[in-house]
Design an enzyme around this catalytic site. Sequence first.
Site, PDB file in Angstrom:
ATOM      1  N   HIS A  63      -7.082   2.593   3.509  1.00  0.00           N
ATOM      2  CA  HIS A  63      -6.997   3.504   4.876  1.00  0.00           C
ATOM      3  C   HIS A  63      -8.471   3.641   5.499  1.00  0.00           C
ATOM      4  O   HIS A  63      -8.566   3.815   6.911  1.00  0.00           O
ATOM      5  CB  HIS A  63      -6.558   4.909   4.559  1.00  0.00           C
ATOM      6  CG  HIS A  63      -5.027   4.850   4.203  1.00  0.00           C
ATOM      7  ND1 HIS A  63      -4.575   4.319   3.040  1.00  0.00           N
ATOM      8  CD2 HIS A  63      -3.889   5.412   5.085  1.00  0.00           C
ATOM      9  CE1 HIS A  63      -3.226   4.694   3.017  1.00  0.00           C
ATOM     10  NE2 HIS A  63      -2.768   5.375   4.314  1.00  0.00           N
ATOM     11  N   CYS A  79      -4.217  -1.824  -2.009  1.00  0.00           N
ATOM     12  CA  CYS A  79      -4.333  -0.497  -2.406  1.00  0.00           C
ATOM     13  C   CYS A  79      -5.457  -0.566  -3.465  1.00  0.00           C
ATOM     14  O   CYS A  79      -5.199  -1.122  -4.269  1.00  0.00           O
ATOM     15  CB  CYS A  79      -2.949   0.210  -2.741  1.00  0.00           C
ATOM     16  SG  CYS A  79      -3.136   1.771  -3.436  1.00  0.00           S
ATOM     17  N   GLU A 132      -2.609   9.396   7.962  1.00  0.00           N
ATOM     18  CA  GLU A 132      -1.023   9.172   8.231  1.00  0.00           C
ATOM     19  C   GLU A 132      -0.620  10.126   9.080  1.00  0.00           C
ATOM     20  O   GLU A 132       0.563  10.020   9.556  1.00  0.00           O
ATOM     21  CB  GLU A 132      -0.598   9.194   6.576  1.00  0.00           C
ATOM     22  CG  GLU A 132      -0.736   8.231   5.576  1.00  0.00           C
ATOM     23  CD  GLU A 132      -0.051   7.028   5.907  1.00  0.00           C
ATOM     24  OE1 GLU A 132       1.087   7.118   6.549  1.00  0.00           O
ATOM     25  OE2 GLU A 132      -0.581   5.715   5.421  1.00  0.00           O
ATOM     26  N   CYS A 155     -10.881   2.575  -0.326  1.00  0.00           N
ATOM     27  CA  CYS A 155      -9.603   2.777   0.092  1.00  0.00           C
ATOM     28  C   CYS A 155      -9.237   2.253   1.363  1.00  0.00           C
ATOM     29  O   CYS A 155      -9.961   2.168   2.347  1.00  0.00           O
ATOM     30  CB  CYS A 155      -9.323   4.480   0.268  1.00  0.00           C
ATOM     31  SG  CYS A 155      -7.729   4.689   0.868  1.00  0.00           S
ATOM     32  N   ASP A 205       1.004  -1.090  -0.099  1.00  0.00           N
ATOM     33  CA  ASP A 205       0.014   0.026  -0.055  1.00  0.00           C
ATOM     34  C   ASP A 205       0.954   1.241   0.152  1.00  0.00           C
ATOM     35  O   ASP A 205       2.025   1.112   0.166  1.00  0.00           O
ATOM     36  CB  ASP A 205      -0.753  -0.056   1.174  1.00  0.00           C
ATOM     37  CG  ASP A 205      -1.807   1.150   1.320  1.00  0.00           C
ATOM     38  OD1 ASP A 205      -2.376   1.584   0.387  1.00  0.00           O
ATOM     39  OD2 ASP A 205      -1.735   1.928   2.574  1.00  0.00           O
ATOM     40  N   SER A 206       0.167   2.289  -0.233  1.00  0.00           N
ATOM     41  CA  SER A 206       1.089   3.659  -0.130  1.00  0.00           C
ATOM     42  C   SER A 206       1.599   3.926   1.382  1.00  0.00           C
ATOM     43  O   SER A 206       2.638   4.438   1.546  1.00  0.00           O
ATOM     44  CB  SER A 206       0.257   4.860  -0.378  1.00  0.00           C
ATOM     45  OG  SER A 206      -0.872   4.837   0.263  1.00  0.00           O
TER      46      SER A 206
HETATM   47  N1  DGL Z   1      -4.569   2.971   0.598  1.00  0.00           N
HETATM   48  C1  DGL Z   1      -4.651   3.251  -0.753  1.00  0.00           C
HETATM   49  C2  DGL Z   1      -6.048   2.891  -1.579  1.00  0.00           C
HETATM   50  O1  DGL Z   1      -6.571   1.937  -1.179  1.00  0.00           O
HETATM   51  C3  DGL Z   1      -3.905   4.596  -1.396  1.00  0.00           C
HETATM   52  C4  DGL Z   1      -4.440   5.737  -0.596  1.00  0.00           C
HETATM   53  C5  DGL Z   1      -3.486   6.791  -0.907  1.00  0.00           C
HETATM   54  O2  DGL Z   1      -2.263   6.681  -0.947  1.00  0.00           O
HETATM   55  O3  DGL Z   1      -3.839   8.085  -1.472  1.00  0.00           O
HETATM   56  O4  DGL Z   1      -6.459   3.478  -2.374  1.00  0.00           O
END
Ligand code: DGL
Length: 281
Positions: free
Chosen positions: A194, A83, A160, A192, A20-21
């Site tokens: 997150h 992600c 984050e 997402c 993931d990011s």
């Molecule tokens: N968690 C990621 C997703 O599911 C990336 C979020 C990001 O870095 O903008 O899209």
Amino acid sequence: MAFQHELAASLSSAPIGVFDSGVGGLTVLRELNRQLPNESILYLGDTARLPYGDRTPEEILQFVRDIIAWMMEQGVKMVMMACNTSSALALEQVQQEFPVPILGLIYPGARAAAKAGKRIGVIATPATVASNAYHQAILEVDATVRVWQVGCPQFVPLIEQNRLQDPVTLDVAKTYLQPLLAAQIDTLIYGCTHYPHLEPVFQKFLPVSIRRVDPARSLVKAAAKELELLNLKSNLIGQPTRFFVSGCPDQFSQLAKRWLGHAPNVGQVSFASAVTQSEVI
Ligand code: DGL
């Protein structure tokens, strides 16, 4: 025959690469630990280049290529894109480029949502919403379903920055969700990885009648099936997850502690095509 058996055994004990990011992929890791506790996991957070959600499709594809190439060097037996942004914009392309099973979140999430309701809201990064991947995937499963999508650019930075308890986060969440509530959705996709971290914030104002879909559940189910099919399921017990980031290991470790219950050891990797957010005009 004995050689083949040994080969299969060594492959099945190889790690699954999860990326993931940033800390979003921990929500997928949680599901992996629940459904596939014997798998050893190699986790990569591309924290030097987050958020992905504001990146162009070309940048995202390049980042995903960098990560999978690195994971292949580490000997992974499977890659799970933890992600949605990467899954929406790069999955099909990298599946053709790398000789390893690669799984993404969009189809598992779309199928679960189409089963759950008829009026589906999707919250996701701006890049995922712009790709229209969820909308298309849901309609492929059930063309009678209605879909509303909202891009939520502020969520990932807030998470984050460890600002879940900040009143601003609640205000931002209410603003993003308002059009979906007005559309009277019955199902909400966390588009997402997150966003499941925001569950305590959503609970403060989202009606319990709205079904939440976390695509990680269905993704891990699909991964379990695939591993079974390929005879790659691990029998190892108690394998610790190895964590790596492209940004600051300490920062990630401190943030991850909140969800893992301990501050993990985190290694660092750097990618040749590193473009940090500050360099993007
Ligand atoms: N968690 C990621 C997703 O599911 C990336 C979020 C990001 O870095 O903008 O899209």
